[in-house]
Design a protein around this motif. Sequence first.
Motif, short mmCIF file in Angstrom:
data_model
loop_
_atom_site.label_atom_id
_atom_site.label_comp_id
_atom_site.label_asym_id
_atom_site.label_seq_id
_atom_site.Cartn_x
_atom_site.Cartn_y
_atom_site.Cartn_z
N VAL A 13 0.84 -1.24 0.05
CA VAL A 13 0.13 0.09 0.04
C VAL A 13 0.77 1.23 -0.10
CG1 VAL A 13 -1.92 -1.28 1.30
CG2 VAL A 13 -0.27 -0.09 2.55
N GLY A 14 2.17 1.14 0.01
CA GLY A 14 2.93 2.46 -0.08
C GLY A 14 4.59 1.68 -0.10
N ARG A 15 5.33 2.67 -0.42
CA ARG A 15 6.85 2.40 -0.15
C ARG A 15 7.21 1.69 1.04
NH1 ARG A 15 11.97 6.62 -1.52
NH2 ARG A 15 13.49 5.13 -1.45
N ARG A 46 -4.47 3.64 6.84
CA ARG A 46 -3.15 3.17 7.22
C ARG A 46 -2.02 3.88 6.36
NH1 ARG A 46 -1.16 2.51 11.31
NH2 ARG A 46 -2.65 1.03 11.89
N ARG A 47 -2.58 4.12 4.95
CA ARG A 47 -1.25 4.70 4.19
C ARG A 47 -1.05 6.05 4.48
NH1 ARG A 47 -1.54 3.04 -1.07
NH2 ARG A 47 -3.66 2.81 -1.06
N LEU A 48 -2.21 6.94 4.81
CA LEU A 48 -2.07 8.15 5.23
C LEU A 48 -1.04 8.30 6.57
CD1 LEU A 48 -5.47 9.76 4.70
CD2 LEU A 48 -3.29 10.35 3.41
N LEU A 49 -1.60 7.54 7.33
CA LEU A 49 -0.85 7.63 8.83
C LEU A 49 0.72 7.17 8.61
CD1 LEU A 49 -3.23 6.09 11.28
CD2 LEU A 49 -2.84 8.59 10.87
N ALA A 50 1.09 6.50 7.73
CA ALA A 50 2.48 5.79 7.54
C ALA A 50 3.24 6.86 6.65
CB ALA A 50 2.31 4.44 6.79
N ASN A 51 2.57 7.52 5.65
CA ASN A 51 3.21 8.36 4.77
C ASN A 51 3.52 9.78 5.07
OD1 ASN A 51 3.81 6.17 3.10
ND2 ASN A 51 2.02 6.56 1.79
N GLY A 52 2.62 10.10 6.13
CA GLY A 52 2.40 11.58 6.30
C GLY A 52 3.57 11.99 7.64
N GLN A 53 4.08 13.19 7.32
CA GLN A 53 5.30 13.54 8.27
C GLN A 53 4.66 13.89 9.59
OE1 GLN A 53 7.94 16.25 6.32
NE2 GLN A 53 9.04 14.80 5.65
#
Length: 284
Positions: free
Chosen positions: A67-69, A96-103
């Motif tokens: 779902v992301g890098r 989950r993607r938003l929480l993992a990729n957002g600083q």
Amino acid sequence: MSEEIHAAAIRRITRILNRMSAPGSSLRAMYPADRAESPTAPPALDTTHADAEALARYVQQGRIERVGRSLYIERPEVEEDGGHEQYELSLLTEVRRLLANGQSAPTISHSTAALLHGAWTFHVPRLVHVTYAVNRHVDGGIPVTTKERTLADCIRTLPTAAALVTCGSLFRRGADPREVDRIMSASKGKRGIVQARRILELCDPRSVSPGESVARLAAVDAGLSRRRVPGSGDRATGRAVASGSAGTRRVDRDPCAVGGPGGFGGPGATSTGQVLPRCGGGVW
């Protein structure tokens, strides 16, 4: 100081919630459609020491999903006709993607927050709503607006039927009417506040299904008295008294009976014989 417009609705909802929570109340066991637990975003898999070829193979086999890098989740089994389950999974995966990729992790809000609080949803957008506003807490590691803030946001911004379904469900899930009252007073003049007041006037936390809430709205829009609409009567027998221009008659409590996850079935009729709109396609 004059009383706020929504105050009477808040008092009525408070009385209903107090009766529902009273020891020995028969209403406590009337909600088979309620969730036992709130859903949450699927956890990210620890792939620190994983073999790249093995990961690619598992993705191809459908055992995990990228779902992301460097971000993978376990793919849960979903039935072929599980439209609602697939809908929820897509939203929770995006969370989950938003929480993992957002600083700077945003706060999940509006209908997505309602889902995370375990509330019913109905015809809501397939989008993840976020905000950087206040009134938040962390639930299961996910920053999400409080039940009260979520309720106030939903009744101001969602389509009317969706707002009514979510409103009653969130009150039953523990939203504090006093805090909702405070937020509503602070929201005076904001966009959607007129609809929000109407939703509170129509809200009944005793609705046993999303279909009953939608039926109540359809009945009121069809001209029935707000005080005597389907679902507001004798819940022990499943019947209610409806008043209309053609007199008074008994009607089914829930014209739009739950037909399984993802949809409702069956048209209902008002006291004047007018057929209510079908409630098909609901998500809850």
